[in-house]
Design a protein around this motif. Structure first.
Motif, PDB file in Angstrom:
ATOM      1  N   ILE A   1     -12.878  13.858  33.755  1.00 32.04           N
ATOM      2  CA  ILE A   1     -12.510  15.353  32.896  1.00 32.04           C
ATOM      3  C   ILE A   1     -11.500  15.733  33.721  1.00 32.04           C
ATOM      4  O   ILE A   1     -10.532  16.242  33.132  1.00 32.04           O
TER       5      ILE A   1
ATOM      6  N   SER B   1      -8.195  14.179  32.777  1.00 29.88           N
ATOM      7  CA  SER B   1      -7.869  14.030  31.159  1.00 29.88           C
ATOM      8  C   SER B   1      -6.707  15.018  30.936  1.00 29.88           C
ATOM      9  O   SER B   1      -6.656  15.967  31.290  1.00 29.88           O
TER      10      SER B   1
ATOM     11  N   ASP C   1      -6.906  15.904  27.980  1.00 25.74           N
ATOM     12  CA  ASP C   1      -7.811  16.512  26.838  1.00 25.74           C
ATOM     13  C   ASP C   1      -9.174  16.929  27.549  1.00 25.74           C
ATOM     14  O   ASP C   1     -10.190  16.431  27.117  1.00 25.74           O
TER      15      ASP C   1
ATOM     16  N   GLU D   1     -10.845  19.565  27.564  1.00 23.38           N
ATOM     17  CA  GLU D   1     -12.163  20.022  27.063  1.00 23.38           C
ATOM     18  C   GLU D   1     -12.974  19.054  26.165  1.00 23.38           C
ATOM     19  O   GLU D   1     -14.228  19.282  26.055  1.00 23.38           O
ATOM     20  N   ASN D   2     -12.259  18.004  25.585  1.00 19.06           N
ATOM     21  CA  ASN D   2     -12.964  17.092  24.782  1.00 19.06           C
ATOM     22  C   ASN D   2     -13.699  16.122  25.530  1.00 19.06           C
ATOM     23  O   ASN D   2     -14.912  15.808  25.523  1.00 19.06           O
ATOM     24  N   GLU D   3     -13.281  15.727  26.841  1.00 11.96           N
ATOM     25  CA  GLU D   3     -14.061  14.998  27.850  1.00 11.96           C
ATOM     26  C   GLU D   3     -15.246  15.864  28.505  1.00 11.96           C
ATOM     27  O   GLU D   3     -16.122  15.216  28.627  1.00 11.96           O
TER      28      GLU D   3
ATOM     29  N   ASP E   1     -16.983  18.119  26.722  1.00 15.52           N
ATOM     30  CA  ASP E   1     -17.842  18.052  25.693  1.00 15.52           C
ATOM     31  C   ASP E   1     -18.716  16.540  25.832  1.00 15.52           C
ATOM     32  O   ASP E   1     -20.046  16.489  25.383  1.00 15.52           O
ATOM     33  N   LYS E   2     -17.868  15.515  25.799  1.00 13.16           N
ATOM     34  CA  LYS E   2     -18.504  14.180  25.901  1.00 13.16           C
ATOM     35  C   LYS E   2     -19.307  14.071  27.212  1.00 13.16           C
ATOM     36  O   LYS E   2     -20.521  13.568  27.347  1.00 13.16           O
TER      37      LYS E   2
ATOM     38  N   GLU F   1     -23.108  15.263  26.993  1.00 12.25           N
ATOM     39  CA  GLU F   1     -24.061  14.289  26.288  1.00 12.25           C
ATOM     40  C   GLU F   1     -24.654  13.428  27.414  1.00 12.25           C
ATOM     41  O   GLU F   1     -25.564  12.839  27.035  1.00 12.25           O
TER      42      GLU F   1
END
Length: 151
Positions: free
Chosen positions: A119, A122, A124, A126-128, A130-131, A134
């Motif tokens: 994270i 990265s 990105d 924010e996208n990392e 979010d992943k 999960e």
């Protein structure tokens, strides 16, 4: 890889590397001269595929304490923007996180360290993030953080 020459004076053998750009230098005067010109962190790119985000491995001794020296270096620069001032943690909340033995124990998990590093490195994030939400071990960590700041 053999000894490297200082990139500032181009004479002496380098003993150190700039924490930002990893340029080799030999002494404090050379480091100060190097810092006269702003340097940037190397980012992985197609032109430089060997450049990666480097995260130092923490030993048992360093993982039990929070210090800037033990913190991983992020090679991705992001502006600090606050869209919701109420989302900024107060000092006592930060202290609660730092003093939580439960959080320190959770952060010893190598897979969690790798996930946080991905994270942080990265472009990105924010996208990392979010992943990562999960992944159960990451969700458990966020729950522990929320419990520490909202007793």
């Amino acid at each position: 890889m053999g000894p490297r020459v200082c990139q500032v004076c181009n004479e002496a053998q380098s003993k150190y590397k700039c924490p930002s750009c990893r340029a080799p230098y030999c002494s404090v005067p050379c480091f100060k001269k190097h810092k006269e010109t702003p340097c940037v962190s190397p980012l992985p790119s197609e032109e430089n595929p060997k450049s990666t985000c480097v995260l130092p491995v923490q030993s048992e001794e360093t993982s039990s304490s929070f210090s800037s020296a033990a913190a991983p270096e992020s090679l991705v620069e992001r502006p600090i923007t606050v869209t919701e001032p109420s989302a900024v943690l107060e000092r006592h909340q930060l202290e609660a996180i730092a003093s939580s033995s439960e959080l320190r124990d959770a952060l010893k998990d190598k897979s969690l360290q790798k996930l946080i590093g991905s994270i942080d490195c990265s472009t990105d994030a924010e996208n990392e993030l979010d992943k990562a939400m999960e992944v159960e071990v990451f969700r458990l960590l966020t729950d522990k953080i929320l419990s520490a700041i909202n007793p």
